[in-house]
Design a protein around this motif. Structure first.
Motif, PDB file in Angstrom:
ATOM      1  N   GLN A   1       0.832  -1.203   0.000  1.00 32.44           N
ATOM      2  CA  GLN A   1       0.000   0.000   0.000  1.00 32.44           C
ATOM      3  C   GLN A   1       0.867   1.253   0.000  1.00 32.44           C
ATOM      4  OE1 GLN A   1      -2.415  -0.674   3.442  1.00 32.44           O
ATOM      5  NE2 GLN A   1      -4.075  -1.592   2.258  1.00 32.44           N
ATOM      6  N   ALA A   2       1.947   1.238   0.761  1.00 33.07           N
ATOM      7  CA  ALA A   2       2.857   2.392   0.786  1.00 33.07           C
ATOM      8  C   ALA A   2       3.446   2.629  -0.595  1.00 33.07           C
ATOM      9  CB  ALA A   2       3.969   2.173   1.808  1.00 33.07           C
ATOM     10  N   ALA A   3       3.885   1.566  -1.247  1.00 32.86           N
ATOM     11  CA  ALA A   3       4.457   1.696  -2.587  1.00 32.86           C
ATOM     12  C   ALA A   3       3.403   2.182  -3.580  1.00 32.86           C
ATOM     13  CB  ALA A   3       5.043   0.362  -3.028  1.00 32.86           C
ATOM     14  N   GLN A   4       2.165   1.720  -3.432  1.00 27.65           N
ATOM     15  CA  GLN A   4       1.093   2.133  -4.331  1.00 27.65           C
ATOM     16  C   GLN A   4       0.709   3.592  -4.085  1.00 27.65           C
ATOM     17  OE1 GLN A   4      -2.505  -0.157  -3.927  1.00 27.65           O
ATOM     18  NE2 GLN A   4      -3.195   0.379  -5.975  1.00 27.65           N
ATOM     19  N   ALA A   5       0.716   4.016  -2.832  1.00 30.64           N
ATOM     20  CA  ALA A   5       0.327   5.394  -2.498  1.00 30.64           C
ATOM     21  C   ALA A   5       1.388   6.402  -2.903  1.00 30.64           C
ATOM     22  CB  ALA A   5       0.058   5.498  -1.000  1.00 30.64           C
ATOM     23  N   CYS A   6       2.642   5.982  -2.933  1.00 32.40           N
ATOM     24  CA  CYS A   6       3.748   6.893  -3.235  1.00 32.40           C
ATOM     25  C   CYS A   6       4.155   6.709  -4.697  1.00 32.40           C
ATOM     26  CB  CYS A   6       4.918   6.598  -2.302  1.00 32.40           C
ATOM     27  SG  CYS A   6       6.185   7.866  -2.324  1.00 32.40           S
ATOM     28  N   PRO A   7       3.928   7.709  -5.547  1.00 31.87           N
ATOM     29  CA  PRO A   7       4.219   7.566  -6.980  1.00 31.87           C
ATOM     30  C   PRO A   7       5.713   7.316  -7.259  1.00 31.87           C
ATOM     31  CG  PRO A   7       2.914   9.538  -6.545  1.00 31.87           C
ATOM     32  CD  PRO A   7       3.364   9.017  -5.224  1.00 31.87           C
TER      33      PRO A   7
ATOM     34  N   ASN B   1       1.194   8.919  10.473  1.00 32.91           N
ATOM     35  CA  ASN B   1       1.286   7.827  11.452  1.00 32.91           C
ATOM     36  C   ASN B   1       2.391   6.842  11.085  1.00 32.91           C
ATOM     37  OD1 ASN B   1      -2.134   8.157  11.380  1.00 32.91           O
ATOM     38  ND2 ASN B   1      -1.043   8.319  13.321  1.00 32.91           N
ATOM     39  N   SER B   2       2.738   6.010  12.037  1.00 33.92           N
ATOM     40  CA  SER B   2       3.675   4.911  11.796  1.00 33.92           C
ATOM     41  C   SER B   2       3.056   3.899  10.838  1.00 33.92           C
ATOM     42  CB  SER B   2       4.013   4.217  13.115  1.00 33.92           C
ATOM     43  OG  SER B   2       4.637   5.116  14.002  1.00 33.92           O
ATOM     44  N   ASP B   3       3.901   3.057  10.275  1.00 37.53           N
ATOM     45  CA  ASP B   3       3.474   1.954   9.393  1.00 37.53           C
ATOM     46  C   ASP B   3       2.706   2.436   8.176  1.00 37.53           C
ATOM     47  OD1 ASP B   3       4.636   0.055  11.157  1.00 37.53           O
ATOM     48  OD2 ASP B   3       2.841   0.149  12.411  1.00 37.53           O
ATOM     49  N   TRP B   4       3.063   3.609   7.652  1.00 33.76           N
ATOM     50  CA  TRP B   4       2.474   4.170   6.442  1.00 33.76           C
ATOM     51  C   TRP B   4       0.957   4.307   6.564  1.00 33.76           C
ATOM     52  CZ3 TRP B   4       5.538  -0.449   5.336  1.00 33.76           C
ATOM     53  CH2 TRP B   4       6.886  -0.165   5.169  1.00 33.76           C
ATOM     54  N   GLU B   5       0.523   4.762   7.688  1.00 40.16           N
ATOM     55  CA  GLU B   5      -0.904   4.953   7.947  1.00 40.16           C
ATOM     56  C   GLU B   5      -1.210   6.443   8.064  1.00 40.16           C
ATOM     57  OE1 GLU B   5      -3.541   2.677   8.679  1.00 40.16           O
ATOM     58  OE2 GLU B   5      -2.305   1.026   7.990  1.00 40.16           O
ATOM     59  N   GLY B   6      -2.452   6.779   7.873  1.00 37.18           N
ATOM     60  CA  GLY B   6      -2.892   8.155   8.023  1.00 37.18           C
ATOM     61  C   GLY B   6      -2.632   8.980   6.779  1.00 37.18           C
ATOM     62  N   ALA B   7      -2.702  10.276   6.947  1.00 33.93           N
ATOM     63  CA  ALA B   7      -2.540  11.207   5.827  1.00 33.93           C
ATOM     64  C   ALA B   7      -1.110  11.159   5.299  1.00 33.93           C
ATOM     65  CB  ALA B   7      -2.914  12.612   6.275  1.00 33.93           C
ATOM     66  N   ILE B   8      -0.953  11.610   4.047  1.00 38.18           N
ATOM     67  CA  ILE B   8       0.312  11.479   3.324  1.00 38.18           C
ATOM     68  C   ILE B   8       0.765  12.850   2.791  1.00 38.18           C
ATOM     69  CG2 ILE B   8      -0.870  10.987   1.137  1.00 38.18           C
ATOM     70  CD1 ILE B   8       1.368   9.024   0.451  1.00 38.18           C
ATOM     71  N   TYR B   9       2.070  13.002   2.691  1.00 35.90           N
ATOM     72  CA  TYR B   9       2.667  14.150   1.998  1.00 35.90           C
ATOM     73  C   TYR B   9       3.554  13.576   0.901  1.00 35.90           C
ATOM     74  CZ  TYR B   9       5.736  18.003   0.832  1.00 35.90           C
ATOM     75  OH  TYR B   9       6.442  18.945   0.131  1.00 35.90           O
ATOM     76  N   VAL B  10       3.359  14.010  -0.331  1.00 34.72           N
ATOM     77  CA  VAL B  10       4.074  13.495  -1.494  1.00 34.72           C
ATOM     78  C   VAL B  10       4.959  14.599  -2.064  1.00 34.72           C
ATOM     79  CG1 VAL B  10       3.788  12.498  -3.797  1.00 34.72           C
ATOM     80  CG2 VAL B  10       2.167  11.928  -1.992  1.00 34.72           C
TER      81      VAL B  10
ATOM     82  N   VAL C   1      -2.271  15.327   3.212  1.00 41.77           N
ATOM     83  CA  VAL C   1      -3.564  15.172   2.546  1.00 41.77           C
ATOM     84  C   VAL C   1      -4.065  13.743   2.756  1.00 41.77           C
ATOM     85  CG1 VAL C   1      -3.102  16.942   0.807  1.00 41.77           C
ATOM     86  CG2 VAL C   1      -2.533  14.556   0.323  1.00 41.77           C
ATOM     87  N   THR C   2      -5.340  13.550   2.605  1.00 41.60           N
ATOM     88  CA  THR C   2      -5.931  12.228   2.755  1.00 41.60           C
ATOM     89  C   THR C   2      -5.399  11.291   1.681  1.00 41.60           C
ATOM     90  OG1 THR C   2      -7.935  13.148   3.714  1.00 41.60           O
ATOM     91  CG2 THR C   2      -8.114  10.958   2.748  1.00 41.60           C
ATOM     92  N   SER C   3      -5.100  10.055   2.079  1.00 40.72           N
ATOM     93  CA  SER C   3      -4.635   9.034   1.150  1.00 40.72           C
ATOM     94  C   SER C   3      -5.693   7.950   1.004  1.00 40.72           C
ATOM     95  CB  SER C   3      -3.333   8.394   1.648  1.00 40.72           C
ATOM     96  OG  SER C   3      -3.010   7.278   0.867  1.00 40.72           O
ATOM     97  N   ALA C   4      -6.041   7.638  -0.223  1.00 36.43           N
ATOM     98  CA  ALA C   4      -7.022   6.589  -0.481  1.00 36.43           C
ATOM     99  C   ALA C   4      -6.444   5.193  -0.227  1.00 36.43           C
ATOM    100  CB  ALA C   4      -7.504   6.677  -1.925  1.00 36.43           C
ATOM    101  N   TYR C   5      -5.116   5.073  -0.190  1.00 36.39           N
ATOM    102  CA  TYR C   5      -4.484   3.767  -0.095  1.00 36.39           C
ATOM    103  C   TYR C   5      -4.120   3.344   1.319  1.00 36.39           C
ATOM    104  CZ  TYR C   5      -3.897   4.354  -5.111  1.00 36.39           C
ATOM    105  OH  TYR C   5      -4.118   4.552  -6.437  1.00 36.39           O
ATOM    106  N   THR C   6      -3.929   4.277   2.230  1.00 37.56           N
ATOM    107  CA  THR C   6      -3.334   3.914   3.524  1.00 37.56           C
ATOM    108  C   THR C   6      -4.142   4.433   4.715  1.00 37.56           C
ATOM    109  OG1 THR C   6      -1.907   5.860   3.423  1.00 37.56           O
ATOM    110  CG2 THR C   6      -0.990   3.811   2.578  1.00 37.56           C
ATOM    111  N   ASN C   7      -5.430   4.205   4.725  1.00 35.79           N
ATOM    112  CA  ASN C   7      -6.269   4.655   5.841  1.00 35.79           C
ATOM    113  C   ASN C   7      -5.964   6.108   6.158  1.00 35.79           C
ATOM    114  OD1 ASN C   7      -7.307   2.022   6.072  1.00 35.79           O
ATOM    115  ND2 ASN C   7      -5.582   1.430   7.343  1.00 35.79           N
ATOM    116  N   GLY C   8      -6.092   6.951   5.141  1.00 34.81           N
ATOM    117  CA  GLY C   8      -5.483   8.251   5.159  1.00 34.81           C
ATOM    118  C   GLY C   8      -6.167   9.469   5.693  1.00 34.81           C
ATOM    119  N   SER C   9      -7.113   9.425   6.584  1.00 36.94           N
ATOM    120  CA  SER C   9      -7.695  10.686   7.041  1.00 36.94           C
ATOM    121  C   SER C   9      -7.017  11.245   8.287  1.00 36.94           C
ATOM    122  CB  SER C   9      -9.194  10.515   7.292  1.00 36.94           C
ATOM    123  OG  SER C   9      -9.404   9.580   8.325  1.00 36.94           O
ATOM    124  N   ASN C  10      -6.425  10.421   9.118  1.00 31.89           N
ATOM    125  CA  ASN C  10      -5.805  10.905  10.350  1.00 31.89           C
ATOM    126  C   ASN C  10      -4.605  11.793  10.033  1.00 31.89           C
ATOM    127  OD1 ASN C  10      -5.485  11.145  13.125  1.00 31.89           O
ATOM    128  ND2 ASN C  10      -4.102   9.402  13.232  1.00 31.89           N
TER     129      ASN C  10
END
Length: 138
Positions: A28-34, A43-52, A66-75
Motif C-alpha cells: 500500500q505504501a508503494a502504491q500510495a507513493c508515486p 502515522n507509523s506503518d504508512w498509515e494516516g494522511a500522506i505528503y508526497v 492530505v488524505t490518502s485513499a491507499y493507507t487509511n489516510g484521514s488521520n
C-alpha cells in the motif's frame, strides 16, 4: 492430540495473517507513493494522511498532509508536515532519500536515510522531528 493439532494450525494461520498484513502495508505504501517521489505519513506503518514530494524540501513549514485513499489516510489530513511525520517511503529506484532533523538539510544532530524503493518508521530520535528532506546522490 487433536487439541495440539488445532492449536498448531491456529498459530500457523495467525502468523500467516500477521505476515500478510505486513506485506500488504508495504504494498500500500508503494502504491500510495508515486514512482520517483518520496512520501511521508502522519502515522507509523504508512498509515494516516500522506505528503508526497518530487523535489528536495529545505523546510517542511507550510507543507500539509492530505488524505490518502491507499493507507487509511484521514488521520492528520490538513496538519503541517514539519515535525509531524512518523513514517516514510522512497519510491525512487536510483537514489536514497534522507530526512533531516533540522531545516536546510542540516543533519548535524540527526537524520534518517531510506534506500531506493524502501521505507519504514522513523527512529525514536526522528519521529515527529522531520524538518527537511532530499535525495542523496542527485
Amino acid at each position: 492430540m487433536r487439541i495440539r493439532k488445532i492449536a498448531t494450525a491456529g498459530a500457523v494461520a495467525l502468523t500467516t495473517a500477521v505476515a500478510s498484513l505486513t506485506f500488504a502495508t508495504q504494498a500500500q505504501a508503494a502504491q500510495a507513493c508515486p514512482d520517483y517521489y518520496a512520501c511521508l505519513w502522519y502515522n507509523s506503518d504508512w498509515e494516516g494522511a500522506i505528503y508526497v514530494s518530487a523535489d528536495p524540501v529545505a523546510d517542511y513549514t507550510g507543507k500539509k498532509f492530505v488524505t490518502s485513499a491507499y493507507t487509511n489516510g484521514s488521520n492528520g489530513a490538513g496538519l503541517g508536515v514539519k515535525n509531524n511525520s512518523a513514517s516514510a517511503y522512497n519510491a525512487d529506484p536510483d537514489y536514497r532519500f534522507r530526512v533531516y532533523y533540522n531545516s536546510n538539510f542540516n543533519g548535524t544532530y540527526a537524520y534518517q536515510t531510506f534506500s531506493p524503493l524502501s521505507g519504514g518508521n522513523f527512529t525514536a530520535t526522528m519521529k515527529n522531528q522531520n524538518a527537511s528532506g532530499q535525495w542523496i546522490g542527485w
